[in-house]
Write a protein that holds these residues in place. Structure first.
Motif, PDB file in Angstrom:
ATOM      1  N   ARG A  70      25.952 -10.568   8.052  1.00 52.30           N
ATOM      2  CA  ARG A  70      24.826  -9.807   8.602  1.00 52.30           C
ATOM      3  C   ARG A  70      23.508 -10.548   8.408  1.00 52.30           C
ATOM      4  NH1 ARG A  70      24.879  -3.488   6.805  1.00 52.30           N
ATOM      5  NH2 ARG A  70      26.915  -2.862   7.599  1.00 52.30           N
ATOM      6  N   ALA A  71      23.363 -11.180   7.266  1.00 56.62           N
ATOM      7  CA  ALA A  71      22.131 -11.888   6.919  1.00 56.62           C
ATOM      8  C   ALA A  71      22.520 -13.152   6.166  1.00 56.62           C
ATOM      9  CB  ALA A  71      21.230 -10.994   6.063  1.00 56.62           C
ATOM     10  N   PRO A  72      21.612 -14.126   6.076  1.00 54.97           N
ATOM     11  CA  PRO A  72      21.945 -15.392   5.414  1.00 54.97           C
ATOM     12  C   PRO A  72      22.435 -15.200   3.987  1.00 54.97           C
ATOM     13  CG  PRO A  72      19.868 -15.600   6.590  1.00 54.97           C
ATOM     14  CD  PRO A  72      20.239 -14.143   6.631  1.00 54.97           C
ATOM     15  N   ALA A  73      23.397 -16.034   3.592  1.00 52.05           N
ATOM     16  CA  ALA A  73      23.965 -15.953   2.251  1.00 52.05           C
ATOM     17  C   ALA A  73      22.919 -16.229   1.178  1.00 52.05           C
ATOM     18  CB  ALA A  73      25.124 -16.943   2.123  1.00 52.05           C
ATOM     19  N   GLU A  74      21.897 -17.010   1.509  1.00 50.72           N
ATOM     20  CA  GLU A  74      20.850 -17.293   0.524  1.00 50.72           C
ATOM     21  C   GLU A  74      20.066 -16.031   0.158  1.00 50.72           C
ATOM     22  OE1 GLU A  74      21.667 -20.950   2.937  1.00 50.72           O
ATOM     23  OE2 GLU A  74      21.220 -18.841   3.378  1.00 50.72           O
ATOM     24  N   ASP A  75      20.029 -15.069   1.075  1.00 51.65           N
ATOM     25  CA  ASP A  75      19.298 -13.834   0.818  1.00 51.65           C
ATOM     26  C   ASP A  75      20.209 -12.721   0.299  1.00 51.65           C
ATOM     27  OD1 ASP A  75      16.735 -14.799   1.735  1.00 51.65           O
ATOM     28  OD2 ASP A  75      17.544 -14.681   3.770  1.00 51.65           O
ATOM     29  N   TYR A  76      21.495 -12.779   0.644  1.00 47.09           N
ATOM     30  CA  TYR A  76      22.456 -11.760   0.208  1.00 47.09           C
ATOM     31  C   TYR A  76      23.718 -12.464  -0.307  1.00 47.09           C
ATOM     32  CZ  TYR A  76      19.292  -8.457   2.338  1.00 47.09           C
ATOM     33  OH  TYR A  76      18.174  -7.723   2.634  1.00 47.09           O
ATOM     34  N   PRO A  77      23.625 -13.056  -1.495  1.00 45.59           N
ATOM     35  CA  PRO A  77      24.718 -13.890  -2.003  1.00 45.59           C
ATOM     36  C   PRO A  77      25.986 -13.102  -2.349  1.00 45.59           C
ATOM     37  CG  PRO A  77      23.029 -13.596  -3.688  1.00 45.59           C
ATOM     38  CD  PRO A  77      22.480 -13.025  -2.432  1.00 45.59           C
ATOM     39  N   LEU A  78      25.875 -11.813  -2.680  1.00 52.42           N
ATOM     40  CA  LEU A  78      27.050 -11.015  -3.024  1.00 52.42           C
ATOM     41  C   LEU A  78      27.697 -10.418  -1.775  1.00 52.42           C
ATOM     42  CD1 LEU A  78      25.635  -9.176  -6.168  1.00 52.42           C
ATOM     43  CD2 LEU A  78      27.060 -11.219  -6.093  1.00 52.42           C
ATOM     44  N   ALA A  79      26.888  -9.849  -0.898  1.00 55.67           N
ATOM     45  CA  ALA A  79      27.421  -9.224   0.309  1.00 55.67           C
ATOM     46  C   ALA A  79      28.202 -10.217   1.158  1.00 55.67           C
ATOM     47  CB  ALA A  79      26.283  -8.623   1.129  1.00 55.67           C
ATOM     48  N   ASN A  80      27.789 -11.459   1.149  1.00 57.05           N
ATOM     49  CA  ASN A  80      28.455 -12.465   1.976  1.00 57.05           C
ATOM     50  C   ASN A  80      29.724 -13.024   1.343  1.00 57.05           C
ATOM     51  OD1 ASN A  80      26.954 -13.321   4.589  1.00 57.05           O
ATOM     52  ND2 ASN A  80      25.314 -12.945   3.113  1.00 57.05           N
ATOM     53  N   ARG A  81      29.958 -12.715   0.069  1.00 50.10           N
ATOM     54  CA  ARG A  81      31.133 -13.289  -0.590  1.00 50.10           C
ATOM     55  C   ARG A  81      32.138 -12.249  -1.067  1.00 50.10           C
ATOM     56  NH1 ARG A  81      30.338 -16.804  -5.405  1.00 50.10           N
ATOM     57  NH2 ARG A  81      32.537 -17.199  -4.962  1.00 50.10           N
TER      58      ARG A  81
ATOM     59  N   SER B   4      20.829  -3.417  -2.074  1.00 51.23           N
ATOM     60  CA  SER B   4      21.236  -3.664  -0.689  1.00 51.23           C
ATOM     61  C   SER B   4      22.248  -2.639  -0.198  1.00 51.23           C
ATOM     62  CB  SER B   4      21.861  -5.063  -0.588  1.00 51.23           C
ATOM     63  OG  SER B   4      23.081  -5.106  -1.330  1.00 51.23           O
ATOM     64  N   ASP B   5      22.586  -2.709   1.098  1.00 48.99           N
ATOM     65  CA  ASP B   5      23.672  -1.888   1.642  1.00 48.99           C
ATOM     66  C   ASP B   5      24.955  -2.133   0.860  1.00 48.99           C
ATOM     67  OD1 ASP B   5      21.975  -0.907   3.516  1.00 48.99           O
ATOM     68  OD2 ASP B   5      22.833  -1.984   5.221  1.00 48.99           O
ATOM     69  N   TYR B   6      25.198  -3.382   0.520  1.00 48.57           N
ATOM     70  CA  TYR B   6      26.398  -3.723  -0.249  1.00 48.57           C
ATOM     71  C   TYR B   6      26.372  -3.043  -1.614  1.00 48.57           C
ATOM     72  CZ  TYR B   6      29.408  -6.500  -3.291  1.00 48.57           C
ATOM     73  OH  TYR B   6      30.346  -6.890  -4.220  1.00 48.57           O
ATOM     74  N   ALA B   7      25.212  -3.033  -2.277  1.00 47.67           N
ATOM     75  CA  ALA B   7      25.103  -2.398  -3.591  1.00 47.67           C
ATOM     76  C   ALA B   7      25.362  -0.899  -3.502  1.00 47.67           C
ATOM     77  CB  ALA B   7      23.718  -2.659  -4.187  1.00 47.67           C
ATOM     78  N   GLY B   8      24.832  -0.250  -2.474  1.00 40.41           N
ATOM     79  CA  GLY B   8      25.069   1.170  -2.298  1.00 40.41           C
ATOM     80  C   GLY B   8      26.527   1.476  -2.014  1.00 40.41           C
ATOM     81  N   HIS B   9      27.159   0.616  -1.220  1.00 44.05           N
ATOM     82  CA  HIS B   9      28.575   0.787  -0.924  1.00 44.05           C
ATOM     83  C   HIS B   9      29.407   0.672  -2.196  1.00 44.05           C
ATOM     84  CE1 HIS B   9      32.586  -0.941  -0.054  1.00 44.05           C
ATOM     85  NE2 HIS B   9      32.604  -0.032   0.892  1.00 44.05           N
TER      86      HIS B   9
END
Length: 489
Positions: A237-248, A434-439
């Motif tokens: 959804r967004a660059p891994a540099e900005d969302y390192p957990l959501a992307n991995r 983030s959205d990932y953290a809420g999920h």
């Protein structure tokens, strides 16, 4: 025998029908929404072959000498549990984050079936033999095993028979080869797993002793008639540099649709028996809650690390108010650690001959870990400060016109320059905001049944007789009061 990561990848290229974001997925192993977790699961398999990690991930079968996965072994000793805990820690350290649905925290649900042999034998001895065969397969063939629990449910004020019957998974007919089932289940990681222990959700069976909804079976995830409809993923959804957990570390949740799927008789574990369904629901997490709760321990460590680095880089760690908040995080962390440690130190023999964690301590630890997680996340947010929600993205730190300003305002001293601060703030944002953290927060709350079921498990496992006897003796009550409890001393 233990598989390699590539063998695992090949095993899920079986033509299964998967959709995400309105798109049908041709190869789950390379699609950007699934690839990060497929790669992590493949890495777990490869860790068993890597000289640096093989010793912590494997054990030699005493009869054959063959190496098998530590995490798949039914536990019979405290040493088994210590090895499992070490293996899970090794995985989370190796991949650099928290992953939950990767197999070791779901295989315990199958071990609970060992403890239900008498119940299953009373229904049909063939089902009991099926359990033994699947236990052996899980130990020695090392499939990626997940768990299918939750149904769409529909109108929960009504019995399933009084509404669209497909709202709960049920049998529609029998054949010479097996049973044909229809309905749906929600399951994390289903789209890239090998098999699932499929069992009833929490239900009010009413007066239906032979319910078509009371069934459990092992599901081949490549079976014809299955449809996988996945929620939107966070990866990409967004660059891994900005969302390192959501992307991995996004473990994609899936609505698995059973469009008249035939389950072979050899894969049926119980069928049309509410007693078996009730037993399974009551004992489902007596083993698997351990690895699940262990994930909360690692999450607590990540929150402490992110919060502590943030206060250190701004020089606030010596303030008493800050130390008190850090101490609250530490108490949460150590409370989980104490429950996990004590649950194995006081482990109990199970009815099926295994060694299960002390049930009262384990379930109490799960309640602690899940019920206080939101509070601990908020404390960590406070310690990280408001900049985790207002800091610009990496592209702004690199743009020739904005980079000098961000370098000026985000550099503190020679130790904390703008790029390191940006990385830390981006990590904390993805961990907490983030959205990932809420999920993840919601997932931890409900992934092993809802909070009321967590508390019910504590109620069933706690030794209430001890406090009753203590007060009876301390207050000088006569033995007559024991009659009101339906028990004798």
């Amino acid at each position: 025998m233990i598989r390699t990561g590539e063998q695992y990848r090949e095993s899920v290229r079986d033509g299964r029908r998967i959709w995400i974001n309105g798109e049908e997925v041709a190869d789950v192993t390379v699609h950007p929404a699934f690839k990060p977790l497929v790669d992590i699961r493949a890495r777990i398999y490869d860790m068993a072959h890597d000289p640096a990690t093989a010793a912590v991930m494997t054990y030699a079968d005493p009869d054959t000498g063959e190496l098998n996965a530590v995490q798949q072994k039914p536990p019979t000793s405290r040493a088994d549990w210590e090895a499992k805990r070490a293996a899970t820690d090794a995985v989370l350290t190796d991949v650099g984050g928290v992953v939950t649905r990767v197999g070791d925290e779901t295989i315990g649900e199958v071990w609970s079936l060992i403890d239900g042999q008498d119940v299953l034998d009373a229904i049909n001895p063939a089902f009991s033999e099926n359990v033994k065969r699947h236990i052996e397969r899980a130990c020695f063939e090392d499939p990626f095993h997940v768990s299918a629990n939750t149904d769409p449910k529909g109108d929960r004020s009504k019995r399933p028979q009084d509404q669209d019957p497909d709202m709960l998974l049920h049998v529609v007919r029998e054949t010479d080869r097996g049973i044909v089932v229809r309905g749906a289940k929600y399951e994390t990681a289903a789209a890239y797993s090998n098999q699932a222990f499929t069992k009833p959700t929490i239900a009010n069976w009413g007066d239906s002793e032979l319910s078509d909804y009371a069934l459990g079976f092992m599901l081949d995830m490549g079976a014809p008639g299955l449809r996988y409809i996945c929620r939107t993923g966070f990866a990409g959804r967004a660059p891994a540099e900005d969302y390192p957990l959501a992307n991995r570390f996004d473990e994609v949740d899936t609505l698995v649709v059973f469009d008249d799927v035939e389950i072979p008789w050899e894969n049926v574990l119980f069928y049309r028996n509410t007693e078996a369904a009730t037993f399974i629901r009551a004992t489902l997490h007596r083993y698997s809650a351990y690895a699940f709760t262990q994930r909360n321990l690692r999450l607590a460590d990540l929150m402490i690390g992110a919060a502590l680095w943030n206060v250190k880089q701004t020089g606030l760690e010596r303030q008493q108010a800050v130390q008190e908040k850090l101490a609250a995080l530490a108490c949460y962390r150590e409370g989980i650690n104490a429950h996990l440690t004590a649950a194995i130190a006081h482990a109990e023999p199970s009815p099926g001959g295994l060694l299960m964690p002390n049930q009262s301590l384990l379930y109490s630890g799960r309640v602690l870990a899940c019920s206080q997680l939101h509070e601990m996340m908020h404390i960590a947010r406070e310690l990280c400060g408001g900049q985790i929600c207002i800091t610009p993205d990496k592209a702004s730190f690199e743009h020739p016109e904005t980079a000098p300003w961000l370098e000026k305002f985000y550099s503190i001293n020679e130790h904390w320059v703008a790029e390191d601060r940006r990385k830390l703030l981006a990590y904390a944002r993805d961990l907490l905001n983030s959205d990932y953290a809420g999920h993840r927060l919601t997932f931890q709350l409900f992934a092993q049944s809802p909070p009321f079921a967590h508390l019910s498990a504590v109620y069933r496992s706690f030794d209430w007789d001890g406090p009753l006897d203590l007060v009876k003796d301390a207050a000088g009550l006569s033995d007559r009061v024991l009659g009101s409890l339906g028990r004798t001393k």
